[in-house]
Write an enzyme that holds these catalytic residues in place. Structure first.
Site, short mmCIF file in Angstrom:
data_model
loop_
_atom_site.label_atom_id
_atom_site.label_comp_id
_atom_site.label_asym_id
_atom_site.label_seq_id
_atom_site.Cartn_x
_atom_site.Cartn_y
_atom_site.Cartn_z
N CYS A 194 11.21 -7.14 -10.32
CA CYS A 194 12.74 -7.25 -10.89
C CYS A 194 13.13 -5.84 -11.29
CB CYS A 194 12.59 -7.95 -12.12
SG CYS A 194 11.88 -9.17 -12.13
N ARG A 208 12.04 -2.22 -4.99
CA ARG A 208 10.84 -2.77 -5.78
C ARG A 208 10.52 -4.13 -5.30
NH1 ARG A 208 10.81 -0.10 -10.96
NH2 ARG A 208 10.43 -2.02 -11.90
N TRP A 239 12.36 -10.91 -8.67
CA TRP A 239 11.37 -11.26 -7.86
C TRP A 239 10.80 -12.39 -8.85
CZ3 TRP A 239 5.77 -11.23 -7.94
CH2 TRP A 239 5.14 -11.03 -7.03
N ASN A 286 12.92 -8.33 -17.23
CA ASN A 286 11.82 -7.84 -16.27
C ASN A 286 10.55 -8.03 -17.09
OD1 ASN A 286 10.08 -6.92 -14.44
ND2 ASN A 286 10.55 -4.73 -14.49
N GLY A 287 9.43 -8.93 -16.63
CA GLY A 287 8.57 -9.12 -17.12
C GLY A 287 8.02 -10.75 -17.27
N GLU A 306 -7.11 1.34 4.12
CA GLU A 306 -5.94 1.65 4.07
C GLU A 306 -4.97 1.49 5.39
OE1 GLU A 306 -3.96 2.14 1.67
OE2 GLU A 306 -2.11 3.15 2.47
N LYS A 336 -1.69 -0.89 5.51
CA LYS A 336 -0.46 -0.54 5.91
C LYS A 336 0.15 -1.25 6.88
CE LYS A 336 0.10 1.73 3.69
NZ LYS A 336 0.54 1.73 2.55
N GLU A 341 0.86 -5.01 5.83
CA GLU A 341 2.08 -4.92 4.86
C GLU A 341 3.38 -5.09 5.59
OE1 GLU A 341 1.67 -2.32 0.84
OE2 GLU A 341 1.28 -1.22 2.93
N HIS A 393 -22.55 -8.75 11.78
CA HIS A 393 -22.88 -9.83 10.65
C HIS A 393 -21.86 -10.80 10.55
CE1 HIS A 393 -26.46 -7.56 9.76
NE2 HIS A 393 -25.79 -6.46 9.70
N LYS A 404 7.15 -3.07 -4.78
CA LYS A 404 6.66 -1.68 -5.12
C LYS A 404 5.66 -1.40 -6.28
CE LYS A 404 6.77 2.72 -3.90
NZ LYS A 404 5.61 2.95 -2.82
#
Ligand code: G6P
Length: 608
Positions: A2, A27, A75, A101-102, A481, A485, A488, A504, A603
């Protein structure tokens, strides 16, 4: 997560708030809302979906007149993304308005109590409880009502609050969720992050946990949760306003990739003086550094991947055992730690809830914490015992690029410093490392010059269904990474495997045309990785390899090769990641996605 923006001042509030919210889009959010005090009432507008919907509804803020207001991008956590669940939330009369927010963890219990007293709830959110609780406690003194509420709630919050009978005041409070307060000649602001208000002011105050701010158009007062007044020091933000703008790039992600040479320089150069590594922020004595028995690296997402690389670098160069773990696992595992161990937490935002909790867990056990953080004044920066800032500037794109490269080099510097202090790196090796680390920015620049080649290659794989990234040692860390990337921002299923593990299980997924990205930058492991390439090739894979310049033999087995310039093998990640970031970027662009705002991602993850 948020985003909050609030304004009280001489100018119309709504356009400033909407503009600020647009700077927080990075965000991640799924609905947005705004409330403005029009002189008599507080008017609220909210809408599920992109901020553009709200902008359209309010004609860019034109239809909401007034000089104070709060806005929010939500969010969803408690309740689906919908108009009803979007913030602001209000009491029944609409006279008290809250953006949050939270997470209010005890909201169910509070809600039951309020319902017994006749309060009716219209949304599924935890936030609505705050609006009704404020109503319950409000007897004409807003500060008193707010602090009473803060004493009752458990969990995390950044809050912006308006009362319609206090038209000249805007209230803010925070605990474990970021919130800054800004001041300019024209008015005062609250925001979740600096870019939201950078256009209007560089003078900000960082609210600490359980502090309340009362903003008027020309002054700000701060209080503890017990209503004691407190003095706070203003901080001047050094970022230039352009750093939060796209500057002609189609997406922030590409702009930020292009900023990597500068970011790496800014992180390295202030810490190399007279041929030595000087990390002045490191508040540990050489004696303490010599006594470290073990290092625990804790982080999330891409920051965790820099930690995986650091394990190889620190163990290889300094021979200190390093454990690296994702913060959400670390905090509940009851890890075995010794007071002489060092904890390193890595975080771009400095607000990631699990990473912050790892700092607190470590403190409870008497360990010292070094934070490697990008956002100045963030919660992790303030709670860690020492902070190495990465000076990457604001990173707007959700998928991190420059804020991945910056902590990587900070960790190399730390490894070199530890190696020096502990007598593990002799003068000759140190001189070579110093030369190689300082060469990285130019080498990254050179790799960026290959952008078109990568774009061309990516265009061929825009329709890929899945991609495997393989590598050994540090190459495995790079693979992690690279795969993150790609998944995402392109939504292509991509996985990283330690190349030796392929046999394996995963190799059963390789079929004709499967794209495999093979990292082969580590000289000692090169022949082993080449064997793995041969294995996937013989099952039909198409292989893109990333190898050190001069390793021409790889062309015999791989279909497409990107060469990186020579560097010390410990630093190869800083170079090999560049083509992988560009590859992911161009695949996502080729698929027509909004690269900077990937679905479902935020974010800064300020909730568990
Ligand atoms: C989110 C971001 C990632 C980031 C991770 C950790 O998932 O989307 O890019 O790596 O959080 O964030 P931090 O701010 O702690 O580095």
């Amino acid at each position: 997560m948020c985003g909050i923006v609030g304004y009280i001042g001489k100018d119309q509030a709504a356009p400033i708030i909407l503009d600020g919210l647009s700077k927080l889009e990075y965000r991640g959010y799924d609905s947005a809302g705004i409330a403005v005090f029009d002189g008599e009432h507080i008017c609220t507008q909210k809408a599920a979906g992109r901020l553009a919907v709200l902008e359209h509804m309010t004609r860019g803020g034109e239809s909401m007149k007034g000089f104070s207001g709060v806005g929010h991008t939500r969010w969803a956590t408690h309740g689906a993304p919908s108009d009803l669940n979007a913030h602001p939330h209000t009491n029944k009369k609409g006279s008290i308005v809250v953006v949050h927010n939270g997470i209010i963890e005890n909201y169910m219990a509070l809600k039951k109590k309020l319902e017994k007293r006749g309060y009716e709830f219209t949304s599924e959110t935890d936030t609505e409880v705050l609006a009704h609780l404020l109503d319950y406690y409000y007897k004409g003194n807003p500060l008193e009502a707010i602090t009473k509420v803060l004493h009752r709630v458990e969990g995390s919050y950044a809050l912006g609050i308006l009362f319609d009978d206090c038209p000249d005041q805007l209230f803010a409070a925070r605990k474990d969720s970021p919130l800054i307060v800004g001041k300019s000649e024209e008015g005062c602001f609250i925001a979740s992050d600096v870019p939201a208000i950078l256009k209007y002011t560089r003078t900000v105050f960082y609210l600490d946990n359980q502090e309340v701010a009362v903003l008027r158009k020309d002054n700000i007062e701060f209080f503890t949760v017990d209503e004691e007044p407190i003095e706070k020091q203003a901080v001047t933000i050094e970022w230039d306003a352009d750093s939060a703008e796209k500057a002609g790039y189609e997406f922030f992600m590409l702009k930020e990739i292009y900023e990597e040479p500068k970011t790496v320089t800014d992180t390295i150069s202030p810490r190399i003086k007279d041929g030595e590594i000087r990390i002045e922020e490191l508040k540990f004595t050489d004696e303490e550094l010599k006594n470290i028995q073990r290092i625990h690296i804790v982080a999330c997402g891409s920051a965790y991947h820099t930690g995986v690389t650091a394990k190889y670098v620190i163990e290889g160069l300094v021979r200190i055992p390093v454990e690296v773990e994702v913060a959400s696992e670390f905090r509940y595992r009851n890890p075995i730690m010794d007071p002489e161990d060092l904890v390193i937490v890595i975080s771009q935002s400095g607000e990631t809830a699990d990473t912050l909790e790892a700092v607190r867990e470590s403190h409870k056990r008497g360990l010292k914490v070094l934070g490697i953080v990008n956002v100045v004044g963030s919660s992790i920066a303030r709670e860690a015992d020492s902070v190495m800032y990465t000076w990457a500037g604001p990173e707007i794109s959700v998928a991190t690029t420059k804020a991945y490269s910056a902590p990587l080099v900070a960790l190399y510097l730390l490894a070199m410093k530890l190696g020096r202090v502990r007598g593990m790196i002799d003068d000759a090796l140190f001189a070579r490392l110093l030369e190689d680390i300082q060469a990285l920015p130019d080498q990254i620049e050179m790799l960026l010059g290959q952008k078109e080649k990568l774009q061309h290659f990516a265009n061929r794989y825009v329709a890929a269904k899945e991609v495997f990234f393989i590598g050994r040692g540090i190459d495995y860390a790079i693979a992690l990474e690279g795969a993150l990337k790609l998944k995402e921002i392109s939504y292509i299923h991509s996985e990283a495997y330690a190349a030796g593990e392929l046999k394996h299980g995963t190799i059963s997924l390789i079929e004709d045309g499967t794209l495999v990205v093979a990292l082969a930058t580590q000289p000692e492991l090169f022949p082993k990785t080449v064997s793995n390439i041969v294995e996937v090739k013989s099952r039909g894979a198409f292989v893109m390899a990333v190898a050190e310049r001069g390793r021409k033999e790889i062309e015999k087995v791989a279909d497409y090769v990107v060469y990186i310039p020579y560097t010390n093998s410990y630093f190869a990640n800083s170079l090999a990641i560049i083509p992988l970031q560009l590859f992911a970027y161009y695949i996502a662009v080729g698929r027509g996605y909004d690269v900077d705002h990937p679905r479902n991602l935020a974010k800064s993850v300020t909730v568990e």
